[in-house]
Design a protein around this motif. Structure first.
Motif, PDB file in Angstrom:
ATOM      1  N   MET A  60       0.847  -1.193   0.000  1.00 43.66           N
ATOM      2  CA  MET A  60       0.000   0.000   0.000  1.00 43.66           C
ATOM      3  C   MET A  60       0.881   1.240   0.000  1.00 43.66           C
ATOM      4  N   ALA A  61       0.373   2.314  -0.568  1.00 42.75           N
ATOM      5  CA  ALA A  61       1.093   3.577  -0.608  1.00 42.75           C
ATOM      6  C   ALA A  61       1.242   4.149   0.800  1.00 42.75           C
ATOM      7  N   ALA A  62       2.202   5.040   0.953  1.00 41.23           N
ATOM      8  CA  ALA A  62       2.405   5.717   2.234  1.00 41.23           C
ATOM      9  C   ALA A  62       1.149   6.485   2.626  1.00 41.23           C
ATOM     10  N   TYR A  63       0.829   6.427   3.892  1.00 37.71           N
ATOM     11  CA  TYR A  63      -0.315   7.100   4.497  1.00 37.71           C
ATOM     12  C   TYR A  63      -1.655   6.664   3.923  1.00 37.71           C
ATOM     13  N   SER A  64      -1.702   5.434   3.445  1.00 37.17           N
ATOM     14  CA  SER A  64      -2.975   4.863   3.032  1.00 37.17           C
ATOM     15  C   SER A  64      -3.347   3.761   4.019  1.00 37.17           C
ATOM     16  N   SER A  65      -4.610   3.354   4.003  1.00 37.70           N
ATOM     17  CA  SER A  65      -5.067   2.271   4.879  1.00 37.70           C
ATOM     18  C   SER A  65      -6.479   1.876   4.482  1.00 37.70           C
ATOM     19  N   LEU A  66      -6.863   0.697   4.927  1.00 40.76           N
ATOM     20  CA  LEU A  66      -8.260   0.285   4.860  1.00 40.76           C
ATOM     21  C   LEU A  66      -8.895   0.851   6.119  1.00 40.76           C
ATOM     22  N   HIS A  67      -9.815   1.789   5.953  1.00 34.19           N
ATOM     23  CA  HIS A  67     -10.409   2.535   7.068  1.00 34.19           C
ATOM     24  C   HIS A  67     -11.821   2.008   7.313  1.00 34.19           C
ATOM     25  N   ALA A  68     -12.103   1.557   8.533  1.00 36.21           N
ATOM     26  CA  ALA A  68     -13.430   1.039   8.884  1.00 36.21           C
ATOM     27  C   ALA A  68     -13.971   1.804  10.085  1.00 36.21           C
ATOM     28  N   VAL A  69     -15.217   2.265   9.984  1.00 39.47           N
ATOM     29  CA  VAL A  69     -15.852   2.996  11.079  1.00 39.47           C
ATOM     30  C   VAL A  69     -16.787   2.070  11.848  1.00 39.47           C
ATOM     31  N   ALA A  70     -17.308   2.550  12.968  1.00 42.86           N
ATOM     32  CA  ALA A  70     -18.126   1.729  13.860  1.00 42.86           C
ATOM     33  C   ALA A  70     -19.335   1.105  13.158  1.00 42.86           C
ATOM     34  N   ALA A  71     -19.905   1.802  12.197  1.00 45.95           N
ATOM     35  CA  ALA A  71     -21.081   1.288  11.490  1.00 45.95           C
ATOM     36  C   ALA A  71     -20.726   0.152  10.528  1.00 45.95           C
ATOM     37  N   GLY A  72     -19.419  -0.070  10.308  1.00 47.61           N
ATOM     38  CA  GLY A  72     -18.976  -1.141   9.431  1.00 47.61           C
ATOM     39  C   GLY A  72     -18.569  -0.702   8.038  1.00 47.61           C
ATOM     40  N   THR A  73     -18.779   0.552   7.711  1.00 46.20           N
ATOM     41  CA  THR A  73     -18.404   1.062   6.402  1.00 46.20           C
ATOM     42  C   THR A  73     -16.886   1.064   6.262  1.00 46.20           C
ATOM     43  N   GLN A  74     -16.395   0.537   5.138  1.00 44.56           N
ATOM     44  CA  GLN A  74     -14.958   0.507   4.868  1.00 44.56           C
ATOM     45  C   GLN A  74     -14.652   1.345   3.639  1.00 44.56           C
ATOM     46  N   THR A  78      -6.368   7.438   1.641  1.00 42.40           N
ATOM     47  CA  THR A  78      -5.172   7.665   0.821  1.00 42.40           C
ATOM     48  C   THR A  78      -4.262   8.771   1.339  1.00 42.40           C
ATOM     49  N   THR A  79      -4.663   9.486   2.395  1.00 40.06           N
ATOM     50  CA  THR A  79      -3.809  10.571   2.902  1.00 40.06           C
ATOM     51  C   THR A  79      -3.639  10.581   4.414  1.00 40.06           C
ATOM     52  N   ASN A  80      -4.552  10.012   5.167  1.00 33.94           N
ATOM     53  CA  ASN A  80      -4.502  10.080   6.623  1.00 33.94           C
ATOM     54  C   ASN A  80      -4.353   8.713   7.269  1.00 33.94           C
ATOM     55  N   GLY A  81      -3.715   7.788   6.580  1.00 34.74           N
ATOM     56  CA  GLY A  81      -3.555   6.438   7.093  1.00 34.74           C
ATOM     57  C   GLY A  81      -2.216   6.218   7.769  1.00 34.74           C
ATOM     58  N   ILE A  82      -1.566   5.114   7.397  1.00 42.34           N
ATOM     59  CA  ILE A  82      -0.335   4.643   8.039  1.00 42.34           C
ATOM     60  C   ILE A  82       0.787   4.593   7.012  1.00 42.34           C
ATOM     61  N   SER A  83       1.980   4.944   7.437  1.00 40.74           N
ATOM     62  CA  SER A  83       3.168   4.829   6.582  1.00 40.74           C
ATOM     63  C   SER A  83       4.208   3.991   7.317  1.00 40.74           C
ATOM     64  N   ASP A  87      13.135   1.482   8.441  1.00 35.66           N
ATOM     65  CA  ASP A  87      14.008   1.525   9.618  1.00 35.66           C
ATOM     66  C   ASP A  87      13.363   0.917  10.871  1.00 35.66           C
ATOM     67  N   GLY A  88      12.303   0.130  10.697  1.00 36.51           N
ATOM     68  CA  GLY A  88      11.654  -0.480  11.856  1.00 36.51           C
ATOM     69  C   GLY A  88      10.682   0.441  12.560  1.00 36.51           C
ATOM     70  N   THR A  89      10.107   1.385  11.821  1.00 36.62           N
ATOM     71  CA  THR A  89       9.128   2.310  12.390  1.00 36.62           C
ATOM     72  C   THR A  89       7.874   2.335  11.522  1.00 36.62           C
ATOM     73  N   PHE A  90       6.794   2.815  12.129  1.00 34.84           N
ATOM     74  CA  PHE A  90       5.620   3.170  11.337  1.00 34.84           C
ATOM     75  C   PHE A  90       5.053   4.456  11.903  1.00 34.84           C
ATOM     76  N   THR A  91       4.420   5.250  11.038  1.00 38.77           N
ATOM     77  CA  THR A  91       3.880   6.542  11.425  1.00 38.77           C
ATOM     78  C   THR A  91       2.385   6.559  11.146  1.00 38.77           C
ATOM     79  N   VAL A  92       1.636   7.092  12.097  1.00 38.62           N
ATOM     80  CA  VAL A  92       0.195   7.240  11.963  1.00 38.62           C
ATOM     81  C   VAL A  92      -0.103   8.735  11.924  1.00 38.62           C
ATOM     82  N   LYS A  93      -0.902   9.146  10.951  1.00 40.32           N
ATOM     83  CA  LYS A  93      -1.239  10.562  10.805  1.00 40.32           C
ATOM     84  C   LYS A  93      -2.103  11.038  11.973  1.00 40.32           C
ATOM     85  N   ALA A  94      -2.028  12.329  12.242  1.00 39.78           N
ATOM     86  CA  ALA A  94      -2.741  12.950  13.359  1.00 39.78           C
ATOM     87  C   ALA A  94      -4.246  12.675  13.313  1.00 39.78           C
ATOM     88  N   ALA A  95      -4.823  12.594  12.122  1.00 36.91           N
ATOM     89  CA  ALA A  95      -6.268  12.363  11.997  1.00 36.91           C
ATOM     90  C   ALA A  95      -6.690  11.036  12.621  1.00 36.91           C
TER      91      ALA A  95
END
Length: 109
Positions: A60-74, A78-83, A87-95
């Motif tokens: 997956m591209a940087a800062y992308s993710s499969l995003h699922a909310v409480a109602a089940g919608t996925q 593409t911009t506020n996910g995980i990168s 070097d053994g790290t991962f970054t999660v966006k502030a959102a």
């Protein structure tokens, strides 16, 4: 925003597996980098307070993710996910790390 609790565990005899638990304070959210010591193939980040999940998989591209909310919608984030770094790290966006929340994460190598 500050992390009031950040616990990382690599246990159970499984190599390249780590979990963590995060509690944020009431401050402003910020991009946050977690050091896990290996390059994961999957990262799962869960907002336990609001029941929102973001999952990143190898390829997956940087800062992308499969995003699922409480109602089940996925959706594909593409911009506020995980990168994931090489070097053994991962970054999660502030959102995905809002203030005053309880969060958990899992990384699998």
């Amino acid at each position: 925003m500050a992390l009031t609790t950040n616990t990382i565990t690599q246990s159970g005899g499984v190599a390249n597996y780590a979990t963590g638990y995060v509690v944020t304070d009431g401050g402003t959210a910020a991009d946050t980098t977690f050091t896990i010591g290996f390059v994961p193939r999957k990262v799962r980040f869960v907002n336990l307070t609001d029941r929102i999940t973001d999952e990143w998989y190898t390829g997956m591209a940087a800062y992308s993710s499969l995003h699922a909310v409480a109602a089940g919608t996925q959706t594909l984030e593409t911009t506020n996910g995980i990168s994931v770094g090489t070097d053994g790290t991962f970054t999660v966006k502030a959102a995905s790390i809002p203030a005053s929340k309880t969060l958990a994460w899992e990384a699998v190598g």
